[in-house]
Design a protein around this motif. Sequence first.
Motif, PDB file in Angstrom:
ATOM      1  N   LEU A 267       0.829  -1.207   0.000  1.00 15.37           N
ATOM      2  CA  LEU A 267       0.000   0.000   0.000  1.00 15.37           C
ATOM      3  C   LEU A 267       0.866   1.262   0.000  1.00 15.37           C
ATOM      4  CD1 LEU A 267      -2.741  -1.148   2.530  1.00 15.37           C
ATOM      5  CD2 LEU A 267      -3.046  -0.763   0.072  1.00 15.37           C
ATOM      6  N   GLU A 268       1.905   1.279   0.798  1.00 16.64           N
ATOM      7  CA  GLU A 268       2.817   2.430   0.819  1.00 16.64           C
ATOM      8  C   GLU A 268       3.464   2.642  -0.537  1.00 16.64           C
ATOM      9  OE1 GLU A 268       4.430   2.845   5.390  1.00 16.64           O
ATOM     10  OE2 GLU A 268       5.402   1.379   4.096  1.00 16.64           O
ATOM     11  N   LYS A 269       3.901   1.521  -1.145  1.00 19.68           N
ATOM     12  CA  LYS A 269       4.546   1.619  -2.461  1.00 19.68           C
ATOM     13  C   LYS A 269       3.558   2.156  -3.504  1.00 19.68           C
ATOM     14  CE  LYS A 269       8.200   0.516  -5.086  1.00 19.68           C
ATOM     15  NZ  LYS A 269       8.567  -0.891  -5.286  1.00 19.68           N
TER      16      LYS A 269
ATOM     17  N   MET B 257       2.559  -7.486  -6.403  1.00 17.70           N
ATOM     18  CA  MET B 257       1.896  -6.440  -5.620  1.00 17.70           C
ATOM     19  C   MET B 257       2.744  -5.185  -5.488  1.00 17.70           C
ATOM     20  SD  MET B 257       0.024  -8.802  -2.710  1.00 17.70           S
ATOM     21  CE  MET B 257       0.197  -7.544  -1.488  1.00 17.70           C
ATOM     22  N   MET B 258       4.063  -5.343  -5.512  1.00 20.61           N
ATOM     23  CA  MET B 258       4.935  -4.190  -5.333  1.00 20.61           C
ATOM     24  C   MET B 258       5.644  -3.773  -6.614  1.00 20.61           C
ATOM     25  SD  MET B 258       6.432  -4.930  -1.521  1.00 20.61           S
ATOM     26  CE  MET B 258       7.027  -3.245  -1.426  1.00 20.61           C
TER      27      MET B 258
ATOM     28  N   GLY C 255       0.318   4.595  -7.912  1.00 18.20           N
ATOM     29  CA  GLY C 255      -0.268   3.415  -8.539  1.00 18.20           C
ATOM     30  C   GLY C 255       0.627   2.723  -9.546  1.00 18.20           C
ATOM     31  N   GLU C 256       1.801   3.306  -9.834  1.00 17.81           N
ATOM     32  CA  GLU C 256       2.666   2.704 -10.854  1.00 17.81           C
ATOM     33  C   GLU C 256       3.164   1.325 -10.433  1.00 17.81           C
ATOM     34  OE1 GLU C 256       6.731   3.676 -13.435  1.00 17.81           O
ATOM     35  OE2 GLU C 256       6.006   5.102 -11.929  1.00 17.81           O
ATOM     36  N   SER C 257       3.403   1.118  -9.126  1.00 18.88           N
ATOM     37  CA  SER C 257       3.871  -0.187  -8.653  1.00 18.88           C
ATOM     38  C   SER C 257       2.831  -1.266  -8.938  1.00 18.88           C
ATOM     39  CB  SER C 257       4.189  -0.137  -7.160  1.00 18.88           C
ATOM     40  OG  SER C 257       3.025   0.201  -6.407  1.00 18.88           O
ATOM     41  N   LEU C 258       1.537  -0.911  -8.803  1.00 17.20           N
ATOM     42  CA  LEU C 258       0.484  -1.883  -9.089  1.00 17.20           C
ATOM     43  C   LEU C 258       0.419  -2.195 -10.579  1.00 17.20           C
ATOM     44  CD1 LEU C 258      -2.369  -0.580  -6.759  1.00 17.20           C
ATOM     45  CD2 LEU C 258      -0.734  -2.424  -6.328  1.00 17.20           C
TER      46      LEU C 258
END
Length: 597
Positions: free
Chosen positions: A176-178, A419-420, A184-187
Motif C-alpha cells: 500500500l505504501e509503495k 503487488m509491489m 499506482g505505478e507499482s500496481l
Amino acid sequence: MTTDEENAPETAPALQDNIRKIEELSQRLIAALSRRAPAHPGLQGPNQELYTNAATAYWSEWMHNPAKLLEHQITYWSKSLVHFIEAQQQFARGQLAPPEDTTPDDPRFSNPLWKTHPYFNFIKQQYLIYAEAMREAVEKIEDLDETEKRRLRYFSDQIVDMLSPTNYLGTNPDALEKALETEGESLVKGLENLVSDLEANEGELVVRLVDEDAFEVGGNLATTPGKVVYRNHMFELIQYAPATEKVRETPLVVFPPWINKFYILDLKAQNSFVKWVTEQGYTLFMVSWINPGPSYADVGMEDYIEDGFLAAMREVKAITGQERLNVVGYCIAGTTLALTLSLMKKRGDKSVRSATFLTALTDFSDQGEFTPFLQDDFVDAIEEEATEKGVLSSKIMGRTFSFLRSRDLVFGPAVRYYMMGETPPAFDLLYWNGDGANLPAKMAIQYLRRLCQANDFAEDGYELMGETLRLRDVDVPFCAVSCESDHIAQWKDCYRGFQQTSSRSRTFILSQSGHIAGIVNPPSKKKYGHYTHDDLRLDHENWRAEAEFHEGSWWPRWDSWLARRSGKWVPARKPGDSQHPPLAEAPGTYVVAPPTD
C-alpha cells in the motif's frame, strides 16, 4: 450551488493514467487465463481421504476426550477475544496505538507498521493466533499414522501460509505504501509482471524468480572452454580444454542430474566448479543430458544406465586411452551412479577407480520433506499425467520443489513482483533453477515406484537389466558430500544409504548450507564450512556430534582425496581424438535445445 463532485479532489493525471493501464492489463489477464489448460486434479492437492481420515480422527478424539479439544478451542477463542478487547480498550482511551505486541519476529512482518499501526497490528496478531491454533489442532490429532500426520501438517501449513495478510493488497502495508508513493505505478508494474508470467506459461501461474534477459547459456553462463566430443540420443559428452600444462593420468567424468541442466556446475567463472577442477589439473568430461519430449516416453532407468553412464565411460576410456576412470554423480545422477556401480560389479567391470556422490540418496526408507508428494494419490496422478503426455513436465517438478519452500519461492516472490512491482533479480542460480528439463514417462514412474516408494535398491534389490541390483554391491572407494540444510536430499538419509555400501574406503563430508549452495561453494568465497569424521559406523547424530568442523569450501579437501586416486602427471590432453572429432563448442547443443519431438 456546489455539488459533492465539484468539491471532490482531482485525481492526479499520473494516477488516472495508471488506472487506465490497469484496465487494459485486466483484459490481457482474462485472455491469458482463458488459455489455461485444465490441470490433472490429482496434482492439485491430496485426495479427500487424507482430510476424511483427519476429520474422523478428530471426531474420535472429541468422543473419547472432549475436554482436551474443548481446552484447545477455548484457548484459541480466549486469546482471540482478549486481543480484541485490548485493542478496543486502546481506542476507548483515545489512543491510536495497538495493545502490547509480544509476537515473535517474522520476516514477513518486518514493516514497522505491523507493530505500531493498530489496524495492521490487529490483523497480524489475529492471524498469528489463528496460525498457532491450526498447528496445535493438527498436532493433537492422535489416531493418524505418522505418514498421514506429516502430510496433514504440510498441507495445513500451506493453507496457513496462503492466508497470511502479507499476501493481500488491502492488508499489506509495504504494498500500500509503495502504491501511494508511486501513484499506482507499482500496481501497474506488478500486474504487468503477473500477466507476462501467465502469458509465458499458457495461463498457468508460475512465478518468475529471475530476470531471464540477464543471462545466456554459452554467453555469460557455462563459458568454460571445451568441445563436444561425442553425442548419442541420450547425451552430449563435453571434454573441457586443459588449464594446466600437465594433467592427472586418470580422467574424471561428471554425471549431473537430468532434472535440471549441467551448468549448475559451470555458472559464472568465479563460482564454476568445472573451471576450478580443470585448474587443479584434471582431464574433465561432462555429460549434458538431452531434454526429452514425448518420443522418449519408453526410455527408462536402464537406458540412462546403458546408453548414458556406461556409454560415456566407454567413450572417455577410448579418448584418453585409460582403462580406469573417476566418476561423479550429482543428486538423481548419484542415485543412478550407485545403480550403475552395482551392475558393473555383477558384470565384472572394474573401470571405475573411485566415485564421488554429491547430495545423492540411495536409501529412501525415510522420504523426508517429499513425504506429502510420494504417497499413492499423488504418484498415481503423476503416472497418469506422464503416461498421457509421454513425459513428466519440468513445470510440475518445478512447482513441487517450489512448494517445499513456499514462503521463499512462491508467496514471497509473488508479493514482491505482483503487488509491489519489483523486477526479479539477475541471479544466476535462480536462472538455472528455472531452466528445467522433462523426465521420460517410464523413467519417472520407475524412479517414483521402485526407488522412492518401494526402496528396492536398499532393501530386497532392484530387478533391472537382467540383474538384481543392491546397494550393498557398491564397493569402490567413494567420497560422499551432503549438505547440512538440504531439504531435497536430507543429509541424514544420504548418510544412512552410504553406510550400507560394502566399500572399504569411505569418506563422508557434510557441507554447510543447502542442496545447491552447499555444493557450489568455491574456495575463493570463504563462505560455508564443512564437517568430517572417519567413522561411518556411527549413527548420523553421533557422527555429527563428533565431527570436526573446517572453515571454507570442501572442494580442496575433495581435490586431495581425488588426487591420490588419479595417477601420475601426464601431458595435457586436447579435447577429442581422430575417432572423436569436435562436434560443437562447449556448452554444446543439447543444453539449449527445446524438448525433443
